[in-house]
Design an enzyme around this catalytic site. Structure first.
Site, PDB file in Angstrom:
ATOM      1  N   CYS A  58      24.108 -30.355  -5.860  1.00 10.40           N
ATOM      2  CA  CYS A  58      25.555 -30.555  -5.816  1.00 10.40           C
ATOM      3  C   CYS A  58      26.019 -31.794  -6.566  1.00 10.40           C
ATOM      4  CB  CYS A  58      26.037 -30.636  -4.371  1.00 10.40           C
ATOM      5  SG  CYS A  58      25.477 -32.120  -3.488  1.00 10.40           S
TER       6      CYS A  58
ATOM      7  N   CYS B  43      18.089 -33.000  -3.523  1.00 11.72           N
ATOM      8  CA  CYS B  43      17.539 -34.074  -4.354  1.00 11.72           C
ATOM      9  C   CYS B  43      16.873 -35.161  -3.524  1.00 11.72           C
ATOM     10  CB  CYS B  43      18.649 -34.687  -5.208  1.00 11.72           C
ATOM     11  SG  CYS B  43      19.921 -35.501  -4.214  1.00 11.72           S
TER      12      CYS B  43
ATOM     13  N   CYS C  14      20.588 -37.963  -6.363  1.00 13.07           N
ATOM     14  CA  CYS C  14      21.720 -37.651  -7.243  1.00 13.07           C
ATOM     15  C   CYS C  14      22.779 -38.734  -7.222  1.00 13.07           C
ATOM     16  CB  CYS C  14      22.336 -36.297  -6.870  1.00 13.07           C
ATOM     17  SG  CYS C  14      23.235 -36.300  -5.302  1.00 13.07           S
TER      18      CYS C  14
ATOM     19  N   VAL D  11      28.381 -52.523  -5.084  1.00 12.76           N
ATOM     20  CA  VAL D  11      27.761 -51.291  -4.602  1.00 12.76           C
ATOM     21  C   VAL D  11      26.516 -51.617  -3.789  1.00 12.76           C
ATOM     22  CG1 VAL D  11      28.621 -49.869  -6.500  1.00 12.76           C
ATOM     23  CG2 VAL D  11      26.408 -50.986  -6.724  1.00 12.76           C
TER      24      VAL D  11
ATOM     25  N   GLY E  64      24.973 -48.432  -1.569  1.00 10.44           N
ATOM     26  CA  GLY E  64      24.419 -47.084  -1.649  1.00 10.44           C
ATOM     27  C   GLY E  64      25.009 -46.243  -2.761  1.00 10.44           C
TER      28      GLY E  64
ATOM     29  N   VAL F 269      28.180 -50.845   5.623  1.00 18.16           N
ATOM     30  CA  VAL F 269      29.342 -51.081   6.483  1.00 18.16           C
ATOM     31  C   VAL F 269      30.533 -51.535   5.644  1.00 18.16           C
ATOM     32  CG1 VAL F 269      30.254 -52.560   8.306  1.00 18.16           C
ATOM     33  CG2 VAL F 269      27.949 -51.608   8.512  1.00 18.16           C
TER      34      VAL F 269
ATOM     35  N   GLN G  65      20.636 -12.443 -10.966  1.00 17.22           N
ATOM     36  CA  GLN G  65      20.103 -11.404 -10.094  1.00 17.22           C
ATOM     37  C   GLN G  65      19.733 -10.157 -10.868  1.00 17.22           C
ATOM     38  OE1 GLN G  65      23.323 -12.343  -6.749  1.00 17.22           O
ATOM     39  NE2 GLN G  65      22.198 -10.511  -6.322  1.00 17.22           N
TER      40      GLN G  65
ATOM     41  N   GLU H  72      25.135 -11.810 -10.055  1.00 12.33           N
ATOM     42  CA  GLU H  72      24.944 -10.427 -10.478  1.00 12.33           C
ATOM     43  C   GLU H  72      25.661 -10.129 -11.784  1.00 12.33           C
ATOM     44  OE1 GLU H  72      25.714  -6.038  -8.566  1.00 12.33           O
ATOM     45  OE2 GLU H  72      25.130  -7.673  -7.257  1.00 12.33           O
TER      46      GLU H  72
ATOM     47  N   ARG I 251      33.458   0.497  -1.303  1.00 13.82           N
ATOM     48  CA  ARG I 251      32.529   0.370  -0.179  1.00 13.82           C
ATOM     49  C   ARG I 251      33.263  -0.081   1.076  1.00 13.82           C
ATOM     50  NH1 ARG I 251      27.078  -0.017   1.522  1.00 13.82           N
ATOM     51  NH2 ARG I 251      26.170   0.519  -0.487  1.00 13.82           N
TER      52      ARG I 251
ATOM     53  N   PHE J 185      28.935  -6.502  -0.079  1.00 19.06           N
ATOM     54  CA  PHE J 185      29.656  -5.804  -1.145  1.00 19.06           C
ATOM     55  C   PHE J 185      30.915  -5.087  -0.663  1.00 19.06           C
ATOM     56  CE2 PHE J 185      29.881  -2.952  -4.892  1.00 19.06           C
ATOM     57  CZ  PHE J 185      29.688  -3.897  -5.886  1.00 19.06           C
TER      58      PHE J 185
ATOM     59  N   GLU K  98      21.402  -6.758   3.641  1.00 19.84           N
ATOM     60  CA  GLU K  98      22.835  -6.862   3.920  1.00 19.84           C
ATOM     61  C   GLU K  98      23.252  -6.447   5.328  1.00 19.84           C
ATOM     62  OE1 GLU K  98      25.105  -6.081  -0.195  1.00 19.84           O
ATOM     63  OE2 GLU K  98      23.601  -4.562   0.252  1.00 19.84           O
TER      64      GLU K  98
END
Length: 1435
Positions: free
Chosen positions: A49, A57, A79, A282, A284, A372, A792, A865, A943, A977, A1371
């Protein structure tokens, strides 16, 4: 400035870092890099992310603490960590923990054997979180500590249970267990998890391969106080050089003129602040890093204050606790727990409040590095801690460059939105938290979308201090502070003034609530929305505070305000019990492997980080990186594009638009209705306008951001309702299904009652952990194009039905003259291949010259897909034109913005039924939100229409469906689906019928169940129906009647906590409903050493497809599973493959592999008949010598299916998977918080190919009942025996399709809400996705797993329609999580009854805390919303 100069003279000669025991020198110029970017040469540490929200990570950083004189180890998010922030540390990644070559670490081994790795992308992060916990623990961790350490890690596949279960083995209760598995007297075997005598160890030798001793053969070796818990003799030690090396001042730089300083004394920090007034301090980097990378804010100077002693003070004094501003939150938490245990309880009320608040503050990785002071000075309006600092009377000490120190109360420090009382030359030195006084009470509150690792919607800190006056307890002092209600943490000053001097009684409560209503005002258009909910929380929190304080003071002389016992649960702290579960199923073995609960074939690769994904693929030196130029408007005309600034950006190599496309710019999986590059108009935010390529990923993004597009805005359609009102539908997408005569039934008087209503169904983000990624390169000067993609499907198939292709064909006929659309429609009829097809199409190449390969993907769920193909096609253009490799990996926010989600739906129903609840007629209009292109939306609508009756027998049905065109990115396939949306609409009107006839919903369901021989509204006759068996067995398993009684009793005695139960059935049709898609191919090759290589058209995405296929091949040849290897999916090996979707992949590809195996066996049989070969290898070699072809292409088609949309009748499904689920939940009616107490899932899966993968076999404290039957070799003789036991870490432990699907479904119905810029969310820019990352979009975490989780499979129910009598599983379980949704609604019904509201009410999914709380109408919601209030939802 002299001190700064002196320190600069002591700069390090070289910056060093150890990675997995290897010394590395960090050159200057890398200050812009994160640790993750530096480590990407290794495959284990993943980019999920980029904002510290998923844990993929996670690494462990170790350093020597000079104060403690010992090594400390902690997990962190690579990251976010600046590279130079770990200078002088030892970083261990998953590769340094263990490997297949050098032996797996027990943490890795346990996770693999427990089936805790599915797609595997998140797995290294979980391993590192657990490993860091073990290395940092002085004593063995508790189960609670283990689960807490995993709160910062997300998994989308497993449902978490097997991960937690795998790590439970390390929660020891007896130190002797580390070196001796015998009891203290050398007698009974002690379980390494419980510390109690058990028989599993002594029985291990007799149970064979299926019942290993506890710990799965992993014997803990030693415990070391120097290096933490050392479980193997190859544990990496802390490098001796770093023990002897002293920290030094750092002055380094990065790209773009970035400067990085690491001073070691406070005065140096102050001097640097004078030199660089705008420099950011800084520790963290958890906030600054996100601002710089996601918000593109530029900070030219960063000063790391991590190692400044004066800022790391943490000491308990007589009057309070002094906390240095650089102290990490995890350190603070540890000290707070210590002082709470050591000091008198009346001194530590505020400490206990901070402990509870920090516990739910982000994940462990963030708490380990976030400071903090950073949290305070960021001044976030939703900071969890700032309201508590203010309420607790904390004081902030501030120092300037001259050394002058001033003190300010926390409540006066915050001036406005992210503004604080700090001059440019000042630094927050420390925080002073005073001890509380006797009869002074401090309490924390927080409500978020998700309990774990989530930002607050509203939070609060409250304090009250009592004194006795005239034999009355009087409020002497108070503080009421809220976050999330204003641009800054806000003190309710008028409420505070009202409280002081009054007695703590009901009159005070009512008066304070009245004042509070006017004291905390939230504007209707306030950022964040949910205004009514947030207002109600301000009152609910104060009411909870009133009850809590009354309970704390109960028993004090003169204190007369006691609370009723029914109110006590409102103030009890939430304590999550350890997850418990059980599973019940039979094992039917066929040959050597089929039916056996084998471990995922890639599990050992995944737990060591050796499994490679697309982003891990090594790139050649001349590789370019791509980034998209995307639209920022939902609907607009492009007037001009200014890319001058982009072309002058660092590393720029090229920019490409529509005019640069060598072939055709129009693309689409069914109909070519979307542009690869927008030409004149943009129709959604995020639409691709161009692509930039540069030498690095970051440079490509920077260049893309420097492209400026001028627009003429046009009207946009931003909801289904707007689309319906303006008749904005995709062409030729109207569908109708009918059965009986609906109109006649309504008119005839057969129906005693007729109801009408509508159901809104929310969408869902796929949130696969691996973002979209493709690597594309040319060969032979562009004569061939090759690519590796996270997809996929490597080939294109139309996911709709035959008539879709006919619609496209007839549309083409209606277009006069040549058109790009007609050209592509013609090829769509022929089911062209996808990545091949898209890339060849846009490049103007033959498909035979394009090869796409996929080894594995880190989750897909439908999201990879179709949408992945267009991403690859965009990157293919610069690769082809420049004749250079191009790699594209989408950032998480871009991925979520442009790649589409699960469709939102709107259903408008009219239902007729008898007084008994028997449904006679259903008239349903159903709409889905397709977005700006058709993609697969028509097939998904169809569907949903097929499943719109769920499992019910309705004599008269009419379902009318439309696909809406809106100005959002095109939505796409997602697990189920469209089926889950159709069934959820059905269950809503089922529940409303129950209200109308005063029966339970379960009774209405049973009355209307379909059965064997039922003809569905689409013409298919139901065969082999096991619904009633499944339902009855579930009802018995969960003891439903007793559960209902217990819930009623609980609700009777608890006013502000309510429980609810629900049972939900499902039947999911299995097959692609387009007949031509039900085909599969495979290539099987036997080698002379007796090993087998299998290549098939399916994609491994964690669902165990490769494992099941290998089992089928192994059983067919009667060889061990280890003799079968599954090669990567590649279009040059198996062409024209169907997507890995529709839950049909194991059925089809397994059958195709079996077909190929049988062909080879038939050729081998004459040779085998001549001699009794001792091994398969001998037979294979003999066949080779006889020139027998040992390679075969297998093929399979699903028989007897087909559907005709012109008649609306046919047989779209080969068979149905039946299931049912029970859930019990508990809700907090005052806040909307909930948890799932119990989930009991029952499914008919025939004879499972691999029950461990399909079900989630139980390990650890998880009981299981197994009935095992074996079918050996090629013979049909069955050897039967029954085995019942409980094991830990055995090879029966779980991988999970059912559990993973259920937890993902739980996210859909109760947690995950997409928020778009639309009429319902005007505070979001039009057309933009607000929830575009883990910061705002919350999938289930480890703490959302049901407390009791039981999964059972129906026994003795073979499926005659599929290979080895199995059934599809991917599914069907997803929808069963709606049992949680309807259990929540059941609990809300009980809450509303307390206020006299017994009528039916709508509840949209997801049932977020907002929807739950606002549906539980009471005196705290009525000032802001009426009884019919319905929170806004993007649909």
């Amino acid at each position: 400035m002299g001190s700064l100069k002196n320190e600069e003279e002591l700069e390090a000669k070289e910056a060093i870092l150890y990675v997995n025991g290897v010394r590395r020198v960090l050159p200057d110029g890398l200050a812009h890099l994160t640790l993750l970017e530096y480590l990407r040469g290794l495959t284990g540490t993943k980019l999920g992310c980029g904002e510290g929200g998923c844990g993929a990570c996670t690494v462990m950083a170790s350093c020597f603490d000079q104060n403690l004189k010992k090594c400390v180890h902690h997990a962190l998010n690579a990251c976010l960590a600046p590279l130079y922030s770990v200078e002088g540390m030892h970083v261990i990644t998953v590769e340094g923990v263990g490997s297949r070559r050098n032996k797996l670490h027990p943490v890795q081994e346990s996770l693999a054997q427990s089936h805790g790795s599915q797609c595997g992308f998140c797995t290294p992060g979980f391993v590192m979180s657990m490993y860091a916990l073990l290395r940092s623990s002085k004593v063995p961790p508790t189960e609670e500590q283990i689960e807490e350490s995993l709160a910062g890690n997300l998994c989308r596949c497993t449902g978490y249970r097997p991960i937690v279960d795998a790590f439970r083995v390390f929660a020891k209760t007896n130190d002797t267990l580390y070196t001796n598995t015998q009891g203290p007297t050398g007698g009974e075997f002690l379980c390494p998890s419980t510390g109690k005598p058990c028989s599993c160890g002594s029985k291990a030798a007799n149970d064979g391969e299926r019942s290993r001793a506890c710990g799965s053969g992993l014997t803990p070796i030693s415990y070391s106080e120097i290096d933490g818990s050392s479980y193997t003799n190859k544990e990496l030690i802390f490098p001796p050089e770093l023990l002897l090396r002293k920290l030094t001042y750092l002055n380094l730089c990065g790209s773009g003129g970035l400067k990085w300083y690491r001073p070691l004394r406070l005065q140096n920090v102050l001097d640097l602040k004078v030199r660089y007034p705008d420099a950011k301090l800084v520790v963290g980097n958890t906030e600054v890093g996100i601002e710089m990378r996601l918000k593109r804010i530029r900070y030219p100077v960063l000063i790391s204050v991590t190692h400044v002693p004066e800022l790391n003070v943490l000491s308990a004094k007589e009057d309070g606790l002094e906390i240095g501003s650089a102290v990490r939150l995890s350190e603070l938490l540890s000290v707070l727990r210590k002082v709470t245990a050591e000091r008198a309880p009346d001194e530590t009320s505020s400490c206990r409040a901070f402990i509870e608040q920090i516990k739910w503050f982000a994940g462990t990785q963030i708490r380990n590095v976030a400071s903090v002071g950073g949290n305070i000075c960021t001044a976030s309006p939703i900071s969890d801690l700032n309201p508590l600092w203010m309420a607790s009377g904390a004081k902030f000490r501030i120092i300037d460059f001259k050394g002058n120190i001033r003190t300010i109360l926390a409540e006066n420090f915050f001036l406005g939105y992210r503004k604080v009382d700090l001059a440019s030359g000042e630094v927050l030195l420390s925080v002073f938290l005073p001890w509380t006084r006797p009869f002074e009470h401090v309490k924390e509150f927080k409500q978020a979308h998700r309990r774990d690792d989530d930002i607050a919607i509203v939070n609060a800190g409250m304090r009250v201090y009592f004194e006795v006056k005239d034999q009355r307890w009087i409020v002497s002092d108070a503080a009421i502070v809220y976050g999330g209600v204003a641009p800054l943490s806000l003190s309710a000053s008028r409420t505070k003034d009202f409280l002081i001097g009054k007695s703590w009684n009901k009159e005070l409560l009512q008066g304070a609530l009245t004042v509070l209503e006017q004291d905390i005002l939230i504007k209707e258009d306030a950022p964040g929305g949910m205004v009514e909910f947030r207002k109600s929380l301000t009152l609910s929190f104060f009411f909870k505070f009133f009850l809590w304080v009354s309970h704390q003071m109960d028993g004090q002389e003169y204190f007369g305000e006691s609370i009723p016992s029914s109110h006590l649960s409102a103030v009890q702290s939430f304590h999550r019990p350890s997850v418990m579960g059980s599973q019940d199923f039979e094992i039917r073995k066929h040959g050597t492997s089929v039916g056996s609960p084998e471990v995922h074939l890639s599990a050992r690769l995944q737990v060591t980080g050796e499994a490679e994904y697309t982003d891990d693929t090594p790139v050649p030196p001349n590789c370019l990186h791509a980034a998209f130029v995307t639209s920022r408007k939902p609907h607009a005309r492009i007037l001009a594009i200014d890319d001058v600034e982009a072309k002058s950006s660092a590393g720029f190599a090229g920019i490409f638009y529509v005019n640069d496309v060598p072939g055709d710019n129009m693309i689409g999986p069914i109909i070519a209705d979307e542009e690869l590059f927008a030409s004149e108009l943009v129709t959604c935010v995020g639409q691709v306008i161009g692509v930039v390529v540069a030498d690095t990923h970051e440079n490509a993004k920077l260049a893309a951001n420097n492209v400026h597009v001028q627009y003429e805005e046009l009207p946009a359609i931003l909801s289904i309702e707007e689309a319906v009102n303006s008749k904005s539908f995709h062409p030729n997408t109207e569908r109708i299904l009918t059965k009986g005569d609906v109109e006649h039934c309504f008119r005839s008087g057969e129906c005693d009652k007729v109801i009408e209503g509508e159901v809104q169904v929310g969408g869902q983000e796929h949130f696969y952990l691996e973002p979209h990624s493709s690597l594309i390169w040319t060969m032979d000067g562009g004569n061939e194009v090759h690519m590796i993609s996270s997809t996929q499907i490597t080939v294109e198939k139309v996911m709709g039905y035959g008539v879709i292709c006919l619609v496209a064909f007839y549309t083409c006929l209606s277009v006069k003259g040549p058109s790009r659309l007609s050209l592509l429609c013609d090829t769509s009829v022929k089911a062209p291949q996808k990545h091949q097809k898209y890339v060849s199409h846009v490049l103007g190449l033959a498909m035979s010259r394009v090869v796409c390969k996929t080894k594995r993907i880190g989750g897909g769920f439908g999201g990879k897909e179709t949408r992945s193909a267009s991403i690859a096609a965009v990157a293919a253009v610069p690769s082809y034109l420049l004749n250079r490799p191009v790699k594209i990996t989408l950032d998480r926010d871009i991925d979520m913005m442009i790649s589409g989600q699960r469709h939102s739906f709107l259903g408008k129903y009219k239902v007729g039924f008898t007084n008994d609840g028997k449904v006679l007629a259903l008239d349903l209009k159903i709409f889905n939100n397709a977005g700006n292109s058709l993609d697969l939306s028509l097939a998904i609508l169809e569907r949903a229409m097929f499943h719109s009756n769920n499992v019910y027998d309705i004599p008269n049905v009419r379902v009318h469906g439309r696909v809406c065109f809106t100005n959002f990115p095109s939505n796409t396939a997602f697990r189920g689906f469209g089926g889950p949306q159709g069934m959820l609409i059905a269950e809503n009107w089922i529940q409303r019928i129950a209200t109308e006839v005063s029966k339970s919903p379960e009774e209405i369901r049973e009355i209307n169940f379909g059965s064997e021989g039922l003809v569905m509204h689409y013409g298919q006759r139901i065969e082999h129906c096991t619904l009633q068996r499944v339902w009855n067995e579930l009802k018995s398993s969960c003891n439903f009647l007793n559960a209902r009684k217990e819930v009623e009793q609980f609700n009777l005695h608890n006013r502000w906590k309510k429980r609810g139960v629900a049972m939900i059935p499902t039947n999911f049709g299995i097959s692609f409903t387009a007949k031509f898609m039900n085909q599969a191919g495979a290539l099987v090759q036997v080698y002379t050493d007796g090993t087998v290589l299998v290549t098939h058209g399916g994609v491994e995405m964690g669902q165990g497809l490769h494992t099941k296929v290998a089992q089928i091949a192994a059983s067919s040849f009667n060889i061990p599973l280890s003799s079968v290897f599954i090669s990567e999916t590649s279009t040059d090996k198996v062409p024209n493959s169907s997507p890995t979707a529709a839950s049909a992949s194991s059925d089809m590809y397994g059958a195709a592999v079996l077909d190929a195996c049988e062909q080879i066996k038939a050729r081998m049989e004459p040779i085998g008949a001549r001699c009794n070969f001792s091994s398969f290898a001998e037979l294979a070699n003999a066949c080779y010598m006889e020139r027998i072809d040992l390679s075969a292409h297998g093929f399979f088609i699903t028989p007897d299916i087909g559907f005709d949309w012109e008649t609306g009748k046919g047989k779209p499904f080969s068979y149905f998977t039946y299931g049912a689920a029970f859930a019990e939940v508990e809700i907090d009616t005052l806040t909307g918080d909930f948890h799932t107490r119990t989930a009991d899932v029952f499914l008919d899966l025939g004879f499972s190919l691999n029950p461990a993968i399909d079900v989630g076999q139980i390990g650890g404290f998880w009981g299981r009942t197994i009935v095992q039957r074996s079918e050996l070799g090629f013979r049909e003789a069955i050897h039967t025996h029954t085995q019942t036991s409980t094991v830990l870490g055995s090879d029966l432990d779980p991988e999970i399709q059912i559990e993973g699907a259920f937890v993902q479904g739980l996210g859909w119905v109760a947690l995950e809400e997409l928020k778009w810029g639309d009429a319902a969310h005007k505070w979001i820019p039009p057309g933009r996705l607000f929830t575009c990352g883990p910061g705002n979009y919350k999938i289930p975490s480890v703490n959302d797993v049901p407390f009791k989780f039981k999964v059972s499979l129906l026994k003795g129910a073979p499926n005659v329609k599929a290979i080895h009598s199995s059934k599809a599983v991917g599914e069907p379980p997803f929808f069963l999580a709606s049992s949680v949704f309807f259990a929540i609604k059941d609990a809300i019904i009980a809450a509303r009854a307390e206020s006299g509201c017994n009528s039916w009410f709508p509840l949209d999914n997801p049932a977020t805390p907002e929807r739950i709380r606002m549906a539980c109408i009471d005196e705290f919601t009525k000032p802001f919303a009426d009884n019919n209030f319905r929170p806004k939802l993007s649909v």
